[in-house]
Write a protein that holds these residues in place. Structure first.
Motif, PDB file in Angstrom:
ATOM      1  N   ALA A   1     -18.560   8.363   7.920  1.00  0.00           N
ATOM      2  CA  ALA A   1     -18.716   9.004   9.277  1.00  0.00           C
ATOM      3  C   ALA A   1     -19.971   8.469   9.943  1.00  0.00           C
ATOM      4  CB  ALA A   1     -18.698  10.542   9.504  1.00  0.00           C
ATOM      5  N   TRP A   2     -20.067   7.710  11.160  1.00  0.00           N
ATOM      6  CA  TRP A   2     -21.321   7.260  11.912  1.00  0.00           C
ATOM      7  C   TRP A   2     -21.040   7.429  13.324  1.00  0.00           C
ATOM      8  CZ3 TRP A   2     -18.167   4.032   8.610  1.00  0.00           C
ATOM      9  CH2 TRP A   2     -17.485   3.271   9.225  1.00  0.00           C
ATOM     10  N   SER A   3     -22.152   7.031  14.192  1.00  0.00           N
ATOM     11  CA  SER A   3     -22.052   6.997  15.389  1.00  0.00           C
ATOM     12  C   SER A   3     -23.033   5.933  15.679  1.00  0.00           C
ATOM     13  CB  SER A   3     -22.257   8.277  16.275  1.00  0.00           C
ATOM     14  OG  SER A   3     -22.044   8.140  17.615  1.00  0.00           O
ATOM     15  N   VAL A   4     -23.039   4.817  16.474  1.00  0.00           N
ATOM     16  CA  VAL A   4     -23.890   4.022  16.841  1.00  0.00           C
ATOM     17  C   VAL A   4     -24.398   3.904  18.209  1.00  0.00           C
ATOM     18  CG1 VAL A   4     -23.807   2.722  14.750  1.00  0.00           C
ATOM     19  CG2 VAL A   4     -22.248   2.109  16.680  1.00  0.00           C
ATOM     20  N   ILE A   5     -25.668   3.534  18.741  1.00  0.00           N
ATOM     21  CA  ILE A   5     -25.928   3.445  19.984  1.00  0.00           C
ATOM     22  C   ILE A   5     -25.341   2.008  20.362  1.00  0.00           C
ATOM     23  CG2 ILE A   5     -27.816   2.948  21.384  1.00  0.00           C
ATOM     24  CD1 ILE A   5     -29.620   4.445  19.585  1.00  0.00           C
ATOM     25  N   SER A   6     -24.658   2.020  21.480  1.00  0.00           N
ATOM     26  CA  SER A   6     -23.434   0.912  21.672  1.00  0.00           C
ATOM     27  C   SER A   6     -24.020  -0.384  22.290  1.00  0.00           C
ATOM     28  CB  SER A   6     -22.338   1.558  22.311  1.00  0.00           C
ATOM     29  OG  SER A   6     -22.752   2.011  23.539  1.00  0.00           O
ATOM     30  N   ASP A   7     -25.426  -0.294  23.139  1.00  0.00           N
ATOM     31  CA  ASP A   7     -25.749  -1.205  23.783  1.00  0.00           C
ATOM     32  C   ASP A   7     -26.922  -2.133  23.453  1.00  0.00           C
ATOM     33  OD1 ASP A   7     -23.962  -0.411  26.136  1.00  0.00           O
ATOM     34  OD2 ASP A   7     -25.481  -0.211  27.290  1.00  0.00           O
ATOM     35  N   HIS A   8     -27.435  -1.832  22.147  1.00  0.00           N
ATOM     36  CA  HIS A   8     -28.518  -2.611  21.920  1.00  0.00           C
ATOM     37  C   HIS A   8     -28.240  -3.140  20.521  1.00  0.00           C
ATOM     38  CE1 HIS A   8     -30.697  -1.097  25.311  1.00  0.00           C
ATOM     39  NE2 HIS A   8     -30.487   0.179  25.049  1.00  0.00           N
ATOM     40  N   ILE A   9     -28.075  -4.403  20.525  1.00  0.00           N
ATOM     41  CA  ILE A   9     -28.150  -5.420  19.214  1.00  0.00           C
ATOM     42  C   ILE A   9     -29.438  -5.722  18.744  1.00  0.00           C
ATOM     43  CG2 ILE A   9     -27.211  -7.435  18.087  1.00  0.00           C
ATOM     44  CD1 ILE A   9     -24.814  -7.212  19.895  1.00  0.00           C
ATOM     45  N   VAL A  10     -30.033  -5.200  17.494  1.00  0.00           N
ATOM     46  CA  VAL A  10     -31.502  -5.456  17.504  1.00  0.00           C
ATOM     47  C   VAL A  10     -31.481  -5.917  16.131  1.00  0.00           C
ATOM     48  CG1 VAL A  10     -32.108  -3.364  18.728  1.00  0.00           C
ATOM     49  CG2 VAL A  10     -31.494  -3.136  16.200  1.00  0.00           C
ATOM     50  N   GLY A  11     -32.820  -7.086  15.808  1.00  0.00           N
ATOM     51  CA  GLY A  11     -33.177  -7.304  14.926  1.00  0.00           C
ATOM     52  C   GLY A  11     -34.146  -6.680  14.365  1.00  0.00           C
ATOM     53  N   SER A  12     -35.419  -6.829  14.517  1.00  0.00           N
ATOM     54  CA  SER A  12     -36.725  -5.942  14.270  1.00  0.00           C
ATOM     55  C   SER A  12     -36.488  -4.594  14.926  1.00  0.00           C
ATOM     56  CB  SER A  12     -37.918  -6.299  14.425  1.00  0.00           C
ATOM     57  OG  SER A  12     -38.262  -7.743  13.509  1.00  0.00           O
ATOM     58  N   PHE A  13     -36.761  -3.374  14.200  1.00  0.00           N
ATOM     59  CA  PHE A  13     -36.583  -2.134  15.158  1.00  0.00           C
ATOM     60  C   PHE A  13     -37.458  -1.059  14.326  1.00  0.00           C
ATOM     61  CE2 PHE A  13     -33.218  -1.822  12.045  1.00  0.00           C
ATOM     62  CZ  PHE A  13     -33.436  -0.429  11.540  1.00  0.00           C
ATOM     63  N   GLU A  14     -37.545   0.012  15.070  1.00  0.00           N
ATOM     64  CA  GLU A  14     -38.030   1.284  14.523  1.00  0.00           C
ATOM     65  C   GLU A  14     -37.044   2.396  15.303  1.00  0.00           C
ATOM     66  OE1 GLU A  14     -42.417   2.224  13.842  1.00  0.00           O
ATOM     67  OE2 GLU A  14     -41.861   3.988  15.420  1.00  0.00           O
ATOM     68  N   PHE A  15     -36.576   3.028  14.326  1.00  0.00           N
ATOM     69  CA  PHE A  15     -35.690   4.049  14.832  1.00  0.00           C
ATOM     70  C   PHE A  15     -36.180   5.691  14.224  1.00  0.00           C
ATOM     71  CE2 PHE A  15     -31.385   6.381  14.276  1.00  0.00           C
ATOM     72  CZ  PHE A  15     -31.198   6.529  15.685  1.00  0.00           C
ATOM     73  N   THR A  16     -36.341   6.405  15.243  1.00  0.00           N
ATOM     74  CA  THR A  16     -37.136   7.815  14.709  1.00  0.00           C
ATOM     75  C   THR A  16     -36.167   8.837  15.087  1.00  0.00           C
ATOM     76  OG1 THR A  16     -38.529   8.008  16.484  1.00  0.00           O
ATOM     77  CG2 THR A  16     -39.463   6.859  14.530  1.00  0.00           C
ATOM     78  N   GLY A  17     -36.577   9.977  14.576  1.00  0.00           N
ATOM     79  CA  GLY A  17     -35.784  11.286  15.166  1.00  0.00           C
ATOM     80  C   GLY A  17     -35.799  12.454  14.023  1.00  0.00           C
ATOM     81  N   ARG A  18     -35.034  13.213  14.252  1.00  0.00           N
ATOM     82  CA  ARG A  18     -34.939  14.560  13.560  1.00  0.00           C
ATOM     83  C   ARG A  18     -33.389  14.753  12.918  1.00  0.00           C
ATOM     84  NH1 ARG A  18     -35.981  19.917  15.068  1.00  0.00           N
ATOM     85  NH2 ARG A  18     -35.121  19.334  17.150  1.00  0.00           N
ATOM     86  N   MET A  19     -33.289  15.044  11.619  1.00  0.00           N
ATOM     87  CA  MET A  19     -31.936  15.385  11.182  1.00  0.00           C
ATOM     88  C   MET A  19     -32.049  16.678  10.447  1.00  0.00           C
ATOM     89  SD  MET A  19     -31.989  12.740   7.891  1.00  0.00           S
ATOM     90  CE  MET A  19     -31.644  11.154   8.819  1.00  0.00           C
ATOM     91  N   LYS A  20     -30.713  17.291  10.036  1.00  0.00           N
ATOM     92  CA  LYS A  20     -30.502  18.351   9.344  1.00  0.00           C
ATOM     93  C   LYS A  20     -29.188  18.351   8.955  1.00  0.00           C
ATOM     94  CE  LYS A  20     -30.453  23.476  10.424  1.00  0.00           C
ATOM     95  NZ  LYS A  20     -30.428  24.417  11.637  1.00  0.00           N
ATOM     96  N   CYS A  21     -29.263  18.488   7.536  1.00  0.00           N
ATOM     97  CA  CYS A  21     -27.855  18.593   6.886  1.00  0.00           C
ATOM     98  C   CYS A  21     -27.426  20.179   6.842  1.00  0.00           C
ATOM     99  CB  CYS A  21     -28.004  18.136   5.338  1.00  0.00           C
ATOM    100  SG  CYS A  21     -26.636  18.038   4.371  1.00  0.00           S
ATOM    101  N   HIS A  22     -26.019  20.163   6.939  1.00  0.00           N
ATOM    102  CA  HIS A  22     -25.271  21.485   6.935  1.00  0.00           C
ATOM    103  C   HIS A  22     -24.865  21.990   5.685  1.00  0.00           C
ATOM    104  CE1 HIS A  22     -24.671  21.319  11.727  1.00  0.00           C
ATOM    105  NE2 HIS A  22     -25.879  21.284  11.446  1.00  0.00           N
ATOM    106  N   THR A  23     -24.690  20.832   4.710  1.00  0.00           N
ATOM    107  CA  THR A  23     -24.168  21.391   3.442  1.00  0.00           C
ATOM    108  C   THR A  23     -25.092  22.328   2.775  1.00  0.00           C
ATOM    109  OG1 THR A  23     -22.920  19.310   3.331  1.00  0.00           O
ATOM    110  CG2 THR A  23     -23.360  20.349   1.295  1.00  0.00           C
ATOM    111  N   GLU A  24     -24.710  23.082   1.912  1.00  0.00           N
ATOM    112  CA  GLU A  24     -25.588  24.167   1.103  1.00  0.00           C
ATOM    113  C   GLU A  24     -26.419  23.195   0.070  1.00  0.00           C
ATOM    114  OE1 GLU A  24     -25.873  27.218   1.468  1.00  0.00           O
ATOM    115  OE2 GLU A  24     -24.633  27.449   2.951  1.00  0.00           O
ATOM    116  N   PRO A  25     -27.729  23.580   0.129  1.00  0.00           N
ATOM    117  CA  PRO A  25     -28.528  22.665  -0.778  1.00  0.00           C
ATOM    118  C   PRO A  25     -28.190  22.701  -2.148  1.00  0.00           C
ATOM    119  CG  PRO A  25     -29.787  24.321   0.444  1.00  0.00           C
ATOM    120  CD  PRO A  25     -28.449  24.772   0.923  1.00  0.00           C
TER     121      PRO A  25
END
Length: 224
Positions: free
Chosen positions: A71-95
């Motif tokens: 499963a994935w979802s990509v940002i559709s408008d920006h084909i990049v070479g060098s990049f920095e991608f930041t954000g927050r993530m949270k897993c819903h599966t039990e630890p």
């Protein structure tokens, strides 16, 4: 692929220390994820969670003919070479499920050609790695020996992430929670450019406050 509109913020004057132009930011507070192209649109939804609107993967995807993230979802408008991608993530599966994961997808070309950073609650040759899907089953490409990467996706809390790629050197660095020292690293130029996004190998979870800076590139016959 859909286009970016209301939740895309363009400001090429803004840059990181690496002097990469700001391309897109998403906090999802408008209630949509316009600008993202998911593998399975019905599996993704913007919902309220912990007092904020977030982009949520509601169910794992189905595996294809090769062993690769489902499963994935990509940002559709920006084909990049060098990049920095930041954000927050949270897993819903039990630890208790140590193989739980959340992913950053990058240099995505098609469903069988992309890189991914696999953040997990355990470390071995398949989990907590940088993987390459290049027309065949995924392979571990990070330089750390199997089982020796630092893993931090061990709870159901939010975690800050950062993934970077340097097109001149092929250097890949992945960070979780602590942004000064990468926990997983690699050097590879098999797929020098492509789209960036988020996902999971076979779990569910949420993403928020995503920000992409990078060098815009275009496909050519030599890049595949």
């Amino acid at each position: 692929l859909c286009t970016l509109h209301s939740i895309l913020l363009l400001s090429c004057a803004d840059s990181t220390d690496a002097d990469l132009p700001h391309l897109a930011s998403y906090d999802f507070e408008v209630g949509s994820a316009e600008g993202f192209s998911p593998k399975n649109p019905e599996s993704w939804q913007v919902v309220e969670e912990d007092g904020s609107m977030v982009y949520t993967l509601l169910e794992p995807g189905e595996f294809g003919e090769i062993r690769a993230p489902s499963a994935w979802s990509v940002i559709s408008d920006h084909i990049v070479g060098s990049f920095e991608f930041t954000g927050r993530m949270k897993c819903h599966t039990e630890p208790e499920t140590l193989a739980r994961d959340m992913l950053v997808i990058f240099h995505y070309r098609d469903p069988t050609h992309f890189y991914y950073v696999h953040f997990s609650a355990t470390s071995d040759g398949l989990h907590n790695i940088i993987g390459l899907v290049n027309g065949a089953d995924r392979v571990k490409i990070n330089r750390e020996p199997a089982g020796e990467t630092v893993f931090r996706l061990v709870d159901m809390d939010w975690h800050d992430f950062k993934v970077t790629y340097d097109s001149e050197t092929g250097e890949i660095q992945a960070f979780l929670d602590e942004m000064d020292t990468p926990i997983i690293t690699a050097s590879d130029s098999t797929l020098p450019l492509g789209l960036v996004g988020v996902g999971s190998f076979d779990d569910t979870g949420s993403f928020d406050d995503l920000r992409l800076v990078g060098e815009i590139e275009t496909y050519s016959p030599q890049t595949r």
